[in-house]
Write a protein that holds these residues in place. Structure first.
Motif, PDB file in Angstrom:
ATOM      1  N   PRO A 153       0.838  -1.199   0.000  1.00 36.19           N
ATOM      2  CA  PRO A 153       0.000   0.000   0.000  1.00 36.19           C
ATOM      3  C   PRO A 153       0.874   1.250   0.000  1.00 36.19           C
ATOM      4  N   PRO A 154       0.381   2.324  -0.569  1.00 30.93           N
ATOM      5  CA  PRO A 154       1.193   3.542  -0.616  1.00 30.93           C
ATOM      6  C   PRO A 154       1.399   4.128   0.783  1.00 30.93           C
ATOM      7  N   VAL A 155       2.513   4.820   0.945  1.00 32.49           N
ATOM      8  CA  VAL A 155       2.793   5.505   2.208  1.00 32.49           C
ATOM      9  C   VAL A 155       2.089   6.849   2.142  1.00 32.49           C
ATOM     10  N   THR A 156       1.138   7.015   3.028  1.00 33.62           N
ATOM     11  CA  THR A 156       0.329   8.233   3.024  1.00 33.62           C
ATOM     12  C   THR A 156       0.743   9.171   4.159  1.00 33.62           C
ATOM     13  N   HIS A 189       9.530   3.450   6.958  1.00 33.73           N
ATOM     14  CA  HIS A 189       8.989   4.734   6.509  1.00 33.73           C
ATOM     15  C   HIS A 189       9.160   5.825   7.565  1.00 33.73           C
ATOM     16  N   LEU A 190       9.976   5.557   8.551  1.00 36.17           N
ATOM     17  CA  LEU A 190      10.206   6.509   9.640  1.00 36.17           C
ATOM     18  C   LEU A 190      10.870   7.772   9.113  1.00 36.17           C
ATOM     19  N   PRO A 191      10.277   8.931   9.352  1.00 37.58           N
ATOM     20  CA  PRO A 191      10.913  10.177   8.905  1.00 37.58           C
ATOM     21  C   PRO A 191      12.263  10.384   9.592  1.00 37.58           C
ATOM     22  N   ASP A 192      13.180  11.028   8.897  1.00 39.52           N
ATOM     23  CA  ASP A 192      14.539  11.228   9.409  1.00 39.52           C
ATOM     24  C   ASP A 192      14.569  11.975  10.740  1.00 39.52           C
ATOM     25  N   ASP A 193      13.721  12.985  10.883  1.00 45.31           N
ATOM     26  CA  ASP A 193      13.737  13.755  12.131  1.00 45.31           C
ATOM     27  C   ASP A 193      13.269  12.913  13.313  1.00 45.31           C
ATOM     28  N   VAL A 194      12.336  12.013  13.066  1.00 48.05           N
ATOM     29  CA  VAL A 194      11.853  11.128  14.131  1.00 48.05           C
ATOM     30  C   VAL A 194      12.942  10.114  14.477  1.00 48.05           C
ATOM     31  N   ALA A 195      13.620   9.598  13.466  1.00 44.94           N
ATOM     32  CA  ALA A 195      14.721   8.661  13.713  1.00 44.94           C
ATOM     33  C   ALA A 195      15.810   9.331  14.549  1.00 44.94           C
ATOM     34  N   ALA A 196      16.112  10.579  14.248  1.00 46.51           N
ATOM     35  CA  ALA A 196      17.136  11.308  15.009  1.00 46.51           C
ATOM     36  C   ALA A 196      16.733  11.449  16.467  1.00 46.51           C
ATOM     37  N   THR A 197      15.452  11.675  16.713  1.00 44.37           N
ATOM     38  CA  THR A 197      14.962  11.771  18.095  1.00 44.37           C
ATOM     39  C   THR A 197      15.064  10.421  18.790  1.00 44.37           C
ATOM     40  N   LEU A 198      14.657   9.353  18.088  1.00 40.67           N
ATOM     41  CA  LEU A 198      14.685   8.016  18.692  1.00 40.67           C
ATOM     42  C   LEU A 198      16.107   7.520  18.933  1.00 40.67           C
ATOM     43  N   ALA A 199      17.088   8.067  18.234  1.00 41.64           N
ATOM     44  CA  ALA A 199      18.481   7.682  18.459  1.00 41.64           C
ATOM     45  C   ALA A 199      18.940   8.066  19.861  1.00 41.64           C
ATOM     46  N   HIS A 200      18.208   8.995  20.500  1.00 40.46           N
ATOM     47  CA  HIS A 200      18.544   9.440  21.858  1.00 40.46           C
ATOM     48  C   HIS A 200      17.503   8.966  22.870  1.00 40.46           C
ATOM     49  N   ASP A 201      16.690   7.993  22.477  1.00 40.76           N
ATOM     50  CA  ASP A 201      15.659   7.477  23.378  1.00 40.76           C
ATOM     51  C   ASP A 201      16.318   6.875  24.618  1.00 40.76           C
TER      52      ASP A 201
END
Length: 150
Positions: free
Chosen positions: A35-38, A65-77
């Protein structure tokens, strides 16, 4: 009596000729499109990534499909499991994988070591990691690469 069967070259050729043709990965994907990423999926991922439950955040960290900014935040979880799932994610940027290669938790560094897309400089650093487990994983991954290229 042996249960091993040895086929002659002629028998193997006949079996190969009778075998159904296999679809390529591209042909399979064409028959079963994802399915498309919406925008709503991205909004859900952002919400999951900020959930109080670390298991939910880990689920978000594993998404391709994780956005880059969210990944950057989760890198410091604060939860190592979340960072570990991020380290396994093959779509995470090389810069984040480099950062996670210096994580305080051995398991996170180990997941970076087995991530196919980890950059070579991070792998070089992990080859000298204080953890024997991480060093062994780096060596194992290098042996796979050597086997494939041979």
């Amino acid at each position: 009596m042996s249960c091993i069967r040895f086929n002659t070259p002629a028998q193997r050729a006949q079996l190969a000729a009778l075998a159904p043709s296999m679809l390529t990965p591209e042909e399979v994907a064409a028959q079963h499109p994802a399915p498309p990423v919406t925008d709503s999926k991205i909004r859900r991922l952002r919400a999951l990534a900020s959930d109080a439950n670390p298991k939910i955040r880990a689920s978000a960290a594993s998404s391709y499909h994780l956005p880059d900014d969210v990944a950057a935040t989760l890198a410091h979880d604060p939860d190592a499991e979340v960072r570990g799932w991020l380290a396994r994610n093959e779509t995470v940027s090389c810069d984040l994988l480099r950062e996670l290669a210096h994580d305080e938790t051995e398991a996170v560094r180990a997941f970076v070591a087995i991530n196919y897309y980890a950059p070579e400089d991070a792998m070089s650093e992990l080859a000298d990691d204080p953890s024997a487990t991480v060093r062994r994983l780096v060596a194992w991954k290098a042996s796979l690469r050597d086997t494939v290229s041979a």
